[in-house]
Write a protein that holds these residues in place. Structure first.
Motif, PDB file in Angstrom:
ATOM      1  N   UNK B 477      83.295  53.211  11.926  1.00  0.00           N
ATOM      2  CA  UNK B 477      85.506  53.466  11.149  1.00  0.00           C
ATOM      3  C   UNK B 477      85.441  52.899  10.257  1.00  0.00           C
ATOM      4  N   UNK B 478      84.499  51.818   9.773  1.00  0.00           N
ATOM      5  CA  UNK B 478      84.326  51.210   8.894  1.00  0.00           C
ATOM      6  C   UNK B 478      84.134  52.205   7.991  1.00  0.00           C
ATOM      7  N   UNK B 502      91.650  48.828  20.486  1.00  0.00           N
ATOM      8  CA  UNK B 502      91.708  48.344  19.425  1.00  0.00           C
ATOM      9  C   UNK B 502      91.819  48.672  18.090  1.00  0.00           C
ATOM     10  N   UNK B 505      93.379  51.457  17.599  1.00  0.00           N
ATOM     11  CA  UNK B 505      94.583  50.743  17.198  1.00  0.00           C
ATOM     12  C   UNK B 505      94.460  50.182  15.791  1.00  0.00           C
ATOM     13  N   UNK B 506      93.367  50.080  15.388  1.00  0.00           N
ATOM     14  CA  UNK B 506      93.777  49.800  13.955  1.00  0.00           C
ATOM     15  C   UNK B 506      93.669  50.518  13.011  1.00  0.00           C
ATOM     16  N   UNK B 508      94.789  53.172  12.614  1.00  0.00           N
ATOM     17  CA  UNK B 508      96.374  53.269  12.596  1.00  0.00           C
ATOM     18  C   UNK B 508      96.693  52.916  10.931  1.00  0.00           C
ATOM     19  N   UNK B 509      96.305  51.977  10.465  1.00  0.00           N
ATOM     20  CA  UNK B 509      96.461  51.540   9.444  1.00  0.00           C
ATOM     21  C   UNK B 509      95.371  51.814   8.282  1.00  0.00           C
ATOM     22  N   UNK B 510      94.927  53.360   8.389  1.00  0.00           N
ATOM     23  CA  UNK B 510      93.909  53.394   7.507  1.00  0.00           C
ATOM     24  C   UNK B 510      94.491  54.287   6.538  1.00  0.00           C
ATOM     25  N   UNK B 511      94.560  54.639   5.064  1.00  0.00           N
ATOM     26  CA  UNK B 511      94.942  54.946   4.407  1.00  0.00           C
ATOM     27  C   UNK B 511      94.892  56.008   4.067  1.00  0.00           C
ATOM     28  N   UNK B 516      94.707  58.738  10.316  1.00  0.00           N
ATOM     29  CA  UNK B 516      95.800  57.926  10.966  1.00  0.00           C
ATOM     30  C   UNK B 516      96.208  59.185  11.882  1.00  0.00           C
ATOM     31  N   UNK B 548     106.655  57.194  10.738  1.00  0.00           N
ATOM     32  CA  UNK B 548     105.833  57.969   9.383  1.00  0.00           C
ATOM     33  C   UNK B 548     105.814  59.783  10.385  1.00  0.00           C
TER      34      UNK B 548
END
Lengths: 289, 706
Positions: B477-478, B502, B505-506, B508-511, B516, B548
């Motif tokens: 994911x990173x 978690x 959920x995080x 969801x902040x992907x660019x 997302x 969004x």
């Protein structure tokens, strides 16, 4: 897109156009700029004006307001004007304070869960987040801890850069040679963060004003929000701090830039005097605020 | 218009005068204007039916059909069947009697007693053309008429009516197969074939030597479904020439289509002996014969012959849109020569041909053959993307352990992104089928996305523990490649390991929007499982009308699938959103919700200012099959937006509820928008057709001549 135009003289930004653009950015992202930012706006947005094949900043303003792609372009514009230069191990005195006096307190508080999460809010191109990850990896009290560093920024391109994790020489101006050897490896024309550090870091695109979206960060033990609040007006600054407060665990720490403080912003934090720095702490449960 | 005559009757004087006009067009127009046919106008109508000009007679027939029931008119028409010189009148009378249908059948039956042979034949024609089962009872009595022409007409008429009452007609025609007269036997057998009757071998065998019946017997053999019918047909395929051979091919196609194994095996045995010349002609029929049914039959015959030419022709036919399904069904891929033929096509210059060959290998192989699998795998290197995608789809079904690494390599970011969805599906299928080999490949190192797919699909843990698998995916994911992050999210959502929430959920902040969106889909999946309460909470946050849009719509769809009481209020609020995209997404999601109160927000959405939202609500209500929903759909015939009214009319037509027809009729009277009127008319017509009653003219109103 006309190549002839993009090769032509740079568009000039008049002061009235600057104020319109500045207010638009402020409405959208809460960022505030004084008159001295006119030159930054002109230099960084002229490229956008040329790429969109527009005649000048007046057309650019209309594009941002009324074009169907206006919102996406506004985010590009904010990206362009807020991208700031940073480097690894910046403000070393504060990092020392964090390692020597903050981390031991967190480690003590989390001795049962053995989990520690730090948020680099406004991480730009990621140097701060990776710095924190290296420091936490090196910290003797955190052996066996599940460490997570979250980096977030308003700029999507900065986040993409941070994920890539490859940096040029200028990012290493204050990096100790020993750490540089251990945690970076040559990658083409730059230096790549090694996987053991990368796997601790998670990057996301967040507007710090948007409390609901910021909730994806979860609850954290410490927040680094350095040289970010200076871009916000007072109202937005309060909102940002409020959102950071909500994300912090009780007893969690907030570290700001050397020129930033919470004076006139909030009383929800308590001030903690460390040997080399002042930091803020969210009161622990049951403690008086 | 009608004046009394001296004897008290009334005649239509203008019509009488007009029918004496020299110009036939004037006479025709006079008949066309005759709207009130009554007893008194019957003589004039008969006069028009006897007119020397066919256009007048035709108009008169139309007038008879439109007339109200008048026994005197039927009697007069039957009277026209009596001996006479006016052939035009007799034919017109037959047309009119046939068109009157039930009204004329009883009178025609009674007339059989006194009509001469010619009259009886005409009466039989009229009965046959009524197309009504009631006429069959009358025809049954005429099948044994003393006159041969009448008997023939009765047999032909029986087969013509039989479409409406096949069982009875077949029974009657069956009884005629033993007639002494060859033409009567022929007509009966032709009728039986036309009605699709399945005659027993025992009935057909005695007819095999009957030269008068040969072609009809072949056709009947084809419909018999009896394995014993194969031998005479196979012999005839060799012996018959030209059009007669086409009949044999048609019959063989009938017999062998959908054949059981015994029949197919006997077919292969017998047709395998057919001459090369006959096989070549059958192959020609596949390529160019008319009609299409004959080409299909020829294809079946070739498929059974199992010859090289047959195989090539079948493979050629795969490229023909109208024959490809039949050709594929008859290709026996357990036969190595068939596989070879398909594999050779992979070298064709036509990418479509290569893609089809790969597709068929993938679809039709029941037990994977090494040669075929290797050929399909080679097709992954084809220069044409369509062929490569077809190869991936084929490997999804037939790929073996050897395909794992090759398919996994396609998930490397350097490979074309257009292949990824198919490569992911293929790799997932391969990992499920060959878990141990998949883990060996995983251990040797893979593109990260391939690792994620294997983790998500393989029934075994890839890293030795579920927690290890999860850590692999969380790390992904990173990754800097958005594609890797997206694949990792898809895999995390499927992983039966706690602690993924978690990370999802995080994301969801992907660019990247794509990532997302994958995060929302993953949350939807978790919301159906163990992490439901928290995942649903996240989805509810995303489903806010001001969120969004791209994520909000996905969250709404996911919420509709979970059994959580919080879903309905969220969908209801979103259905009221001013942004049409969000309101439509909510309305489209509502019908899938298990909550029985879902109808209320659908009804509310009919009042949304955006017509698209109201239309989505109409579709949702139509799917509910509920009386209250029907009532609201009906009310939308008064909606201010014309496209909403039109959709309401269309949905009412599809529903087919007779109770709503009156409503449609009343709206047709007041609707001014042409497109809505068209929909209302269409709805009314479709309902009347379903009921089998369709008037082409309005019923005549009361008039002075009545």
């Amino acid at each position: 897109m006309s190549s002839a135009r993009s090769l032509g003289p740079r568009a000039r930004l008049r002061s009235d156009e600057f104020r319109l653009l500045r207010d638009l950015v402020n409405d959208h992202a809460g960022l505030t700029f004084d008159e001295s930012a006119l030159y930054v706006f002109e230099r960084r947005l002229a490229e956008r004006v040329a790429q969109l094949d527009l005649r000048g900043f007046d057309e650019y303003y209309k594009f941002l307001r009324f074009n169907v792609r206006g919102l996406a372009e506004l985010e590009e514009a904010i990206d362009a004007i807020t991208t700031k230069e940073t480097y690894f191990f910046r403000q070393d005195y504060q990092l020392r304070a964090f390692c020597d006096e903050v981390v031991p307190r967190i480690a003590q508080a989390q001795k049962d869960s053995r989990r520690l999460t730090v948020w680099s809010a406004g991480c730009s191109s990621g140097e701060e987040a990776y710095t924190l990850a290296i420091l936490l990896l090196e910290h003797p009290l955190l052996a066996g801890f599940d460490i997570k560093v979250i980096g977030s920024d308003l700029s999507r391109s900065s986040i993409a850069f941070a994920r890539r994790g490859v940096y040029r020489e200028s990012s290493f101006r204050t990096t100790p040679e020993e750490l540089r050897r251990r945690y970076f490896e040559a990658d083409g024309t730059g230096h790549r963060v090694v996987d053991s550090v990368r796997r601790l870091c998670h990057f996301g695109n967040l507007n710090l004003l948007d409390g609901q979206r910021a909730a994806v960060v979860g609850r954290v033990d410490a927040v680094f929000c350095r040289n970010v609040l200076i871009y916000f007006d007072v109202r937005s600054r309060r909102k940002v701090i409020d959102n950071l407060h909500q994300r912090l665990l009780p007893g969690g720490f907030l570290l700001l830039g050397h020129s930033e403080s919470l004076i006139n912003v909030t009383t929800a934090f308590e001030l903690v005097h460390l040997r080399e720095d002042l930091v803020y702490r969210k009161p622990a449960l049951g403690a008086q605020t | 218009m009608a004046d009394p005559t001296e004897d008290g009757a009334s005649v239509d004087r203008p019509l009488a005068v007009a029918l004496r006009a020299f110009d036939p067009e004037l006479r025709r127009r006079a008949v066309a204007e005759l709207t009130d046919v009554a007893v008194e106008t019957v003589p004039l109508l008969m006069q028009a039916l006897a007119d020397e000009d066919w256009r007048v007679r035709k108009e008169a027939v139309s007038a008879v059909v439109a007339a109200p029931p008048i026994p005197e008119l039927v009697t007069a028409l039957i009277g026209a069947l009596e001996p006479g010189d006016n052939v035009g009148l007799r034919n017109a009378a037959v047309d009119a009697l046939a068109a009157l249908g039930l009204e004329s059948i009883r009178e025609l039956s009674a007339a059989m007693v006194h009509l001469d042979a010619d009259g009886r034949k005409l009466a039989v024609d009229a009965l046959a053309r009524t197309g009504r089962a009631e006429a069959l009872v009358v025809l049954r009595g005429v099948l044994d008429d003393g006159d041969a022409n009448v008997r023939m007409a009765a047999i032909e008429g029986t087969s013509a009516i039989g479409v409406a009452c096949a069982d009875k007609a077949i029974e009657l025609l069956d009884g005629c197969l033993s007639r002494a007269e060859p033409v009567e036997r022929l007509a009966a057998l032709a009728g039986l074939n036309r009605l699709g009757a399945q005659l027993a071998w025992e009935q057909l065998e005695p007819l095999l030597g009957d030269r008068d019946l040969t072609e009809e017997v072949w056709t009947a053999l084809g419909k018999s479904g009896d394995v014993r019918a194969l031998a005479p047909l196979a012999e005839s395929l060799d012996a018959a020439m030209g059009g007669r051979r086409h009949v044999v091919v048609g019959a063989l196609g009938d017999l062998l289509w959908g054949a059981d194994e015994a029949l197919a095996a006997r077919g292969r045995e017998l047709l395998g002996r057919v001459s090369g010349e006959a096989v070549r002609e059958v192959a020609c029929l596949v390529a160019s014969a008319e009609p299409l049914a004959l080409r299909r039959a020829a294809l079946v015959v070739l498929g059974v012959t199992g010859t090289g030419l047959g195989t090539r022709t079948l493979v050629d036919a795969l490229l023909d849109d109208s024959l490809c399904a039949d050709a594929e069904a008859w290709l026996n891929l357990s036969d190595p020569t068939v596989r070879d033929e398909l594999i050779q096509r992979l070298a064709s210059g036509d990418p479509r041909e290569r893609a089809i060959a790969v597709e068929v290998l993938g679809r039709r192989l029941t037990t994977p053959a090494q040669d075929a699998v290797a050929a399909v795998q080679r097709a992954l290197d084809d220069e044409d993307e369509g062929v490569r995608i077809a190869a991936l789809a084929a490997l999804t079904r037939i790929g073996g352990p050897a395909s794992l690494e090759r398919v996994a390599a396609l998930l490397d970011p350097s490979q074309p992104s257009s292949l990824r969805p198919d490569a992911e599906a293929a790799l997932a299928a391969l990992a499920q089928r060959h878990p141990e080999q998949a883990l060996e490949v995983f251990a040797r190192g893979l593109p990260p996305a391939a690792g994620a797919v294997i983790i998500a699909s393989c029934p075994l843990t890839a890293t030795g523990s579920r927690e290890g698998d999860r850590a692999y995916l969380v790390l992904l994911l990173s990754d800097q490649a958005a594609y890797h992050r997206r694949v990792a999210l898809d895999a995390l959502a499927r992983l039966p390991a706690p602690g993924s929430l978690d990370a999802i959920v995080f994301a969801l902040s992907d660019e990247e929007l794509d990532v997302r969106q994958a995060a929302v889909r993953a949350l939807g999946r978790l919301a159906e499982g163990a992490a439901a309460p928290v995942a649903v909470s996240r989805l509810l946050e995303l489903a806010q009308p001001d969120a969004e849009a791209e994520l909000c719509t996905l969250a709404l769809a996911a919420l509709a699938k979970v059994r959580d009481p919080r879903a309905l209020p969220a969908l209801r609020a979103a259905a009221r959103a001013p942004r049409a995209a969000i309101a439509v997404a909510a309305v489209e999601a509502l019908p899938t919700l298990a909550d029985p109160r879902r109808l209320d927000p659908l009804v509310e959405a009919l009042s949304h200012p955006e017509p698209e939202v109201a239309k989505a609500a109409l579709h949702g209500l139509a799917s509910q099959r509920d009386a209250r929903a029907r009532a609201h759909i009906g009310a939308c015939l008064d909606h201010e937006a014309w496209d909403v009214r039109r959709l309401a009319a269309d949905l009412i037509a599809q529903d087919g509820d007779p109770a709503t027809m009156d409503l449609l009729r009343s709206k047709l009277g007041s609707e001014t928008e042409p497109l809505v009127r068209e929909a209302l008319t269409r709805a009314l017509e479709s309902n009347e057709q379903v009921g089998g009653v369709r008037r082409t003219r309005p019923p005549p109103g009361p008039g002075p001549g009545r």
